[in-house]
Design a protein around this motif. Structure first.
Motif, short mmCIF file in Angstrom:
data_model
loop_
_atom_site.label_atom_id
_atom_site.label_comp_id
_atom_site.label_asym_id
_atom_site.label_seq_id
_atom_site.Cartn_x
_atom_site.Cartn_y
_atom_site.Cartn_z
N GLU A 114 -21.51 -0.82 10.23
CA GLU A 114 -22.42 -0.50 11.35
C GLU A 114 -23.83 -0.15 10.84
N LYS A 115 -23.99 0.03 9.53
CA LYS A 115 -25.31 0.41 8.99
C LYS A 115 -26.01 -0.81 8.36
N GLN B 299 -29.17 5.26 9.62
CA GLN B 299 -28.55 3.98 10.00
C GLN B 299 -29.11 2.83 9.16
#
Ligand code: 13P
Ligand code: SF4
Length: 301
Positions: A247-248, A227
């Motif tokens: 999202e990372k 992540q």
């Protein structure tokens, strides 16, 4: 000119000229957003060879546009800012390649595409960072000369049984990646993985979880479960990584700008298509020999 005005004008002009826009992953974001194809040196060469367009607008550096011209000699290849060069490509001349080869008993020369057409013309085969190991292993000989990047040569020699004799060139942007800085960032972000480019120094590669081309990093970021990713390459790539993986979290290793990759802007792309400037030409006698080395590479991968 806003991004949407530039995009609209580029779309009209592309239609008028039957043009395609090829963009390297290190370009600034406003240029990345105009791309018909965005990728690494190998992907861009394949696109340049395959396109049906009459005009290629190449947003990258000079050797990339030259390679496009070699592969599509009948097409018009334009660079929005032709002063965008690559210092590594200028670290070896055609004469130096001839001398290097003579000093080593005529061993085959593998040339990184980050080189001039004159240097490619003296070479047996070209490679990019995506296919370098495959290209070297495709040769019959056990000893291979590699120009101009000594760091990519070092990385290849970790993955082949062949002896690689390297020219001492380097990418000024990638050698600025400092192993102490990377080690510090890894300590600060213990959950993060570190990805880098094979143009980086040996000590930096030693710290990496993944070493690959810019397109390889795009795939890695998409497919990995990580992540948080520390990115050790020219920082323009990070705009694409963030756009495609919102999202990372991506951390950029500092001091990783390639000034030449920042010279092209959306306004210059519009100008380029409007005025059909600046056209890239390669002398046919050189082009014929250089093309052979690039095409031989494309036969391998
Ligand atoms: P790739 O995009 O092929 O990995 O190349 C990196 C580079 O330095 C191009 O100038
Ligand atoms: Fe050349 Fe390095 Fe810039 Fe790529 S990042 S164009 S190899 S100086």
């Amino acid at each position: 000119m806003t991004q949407s005005e530039a995009a609209k004008r580029v779309a009209e002009l592309k239609e008028e000229r039957n043009a395609v826009i090829l963009v390297h992953n290190y370009q600034i974001e406003e240029v990345q957003l105009l791309a018909d194809f965005i990728g690494d040196s190998l992907g861009l060469s394949q696109q340049a060879a395959d396109t049906d367009a009459d005009v290629i607008v190449f947003c990258g550096v000079h050797f990339m546009a030259q390679t496009a011209k070699l592969l599509s000699p009948e097409k018009t290849v334009l660079m929005p800012d032709p002063s965008a060069g690559c210092p590594m490509a200028d670290m070896i001349t055609a004469e130096q390649v001839r001398e290097f080869k003579a000093q080593h008993g005529g061993a085959p020369v593998v040339t990184y595409v980050n080189s001039t057409a004159e240097v490619k013309a003296e070479s047996d085969i070209c490679c990019t960072s995506s296919n370098a190991v495959e290209v070297v292993n495709s040769l019959e000989e056990d000893t291979v000369l590699f120009v101009p990047d000594e760091h990519l040569a070092d990385w290849i020699s970790r993955h082949t049984h062949k002896t690689i004799i390297a020219w001492a060139g380097y990418c000024p942007t990638h050698v600025r990646i400092n192993p102490e800085t990377v080690a510090y960032m890894k300590e600060q972000y213990p959950e993060a993985v570190f990805i880098t480019h094979p143009e980086a120094r040996h000590e930096v590669i030693d710290l990496a979880d993944e070493v690959t081309s810019t397109a390889g990093m795009v795939s890695f970021a998409r497919e990995s479960d990580a992540q948080q990713i520390i990115v050790g390459t020219e920082e323009g790539l990070v705009d694409r990584l963030r756009r495609e993986n919102p999202e990372k979290t991506f951390y950029v290793v500092p001091h990783t700008i390639c000034p030449n990759m920042k010279k092209t802007s959306a306004a210059k792309v519009v100008d380029s298509l409007e005025k059909m400037q600046f056209e890239i030409e390669v002398d046919e006698a050189i082009a014929e020999r250089a093309r052979r080395a690039v095409e031989r590479m494309l036969e391998v991968s």
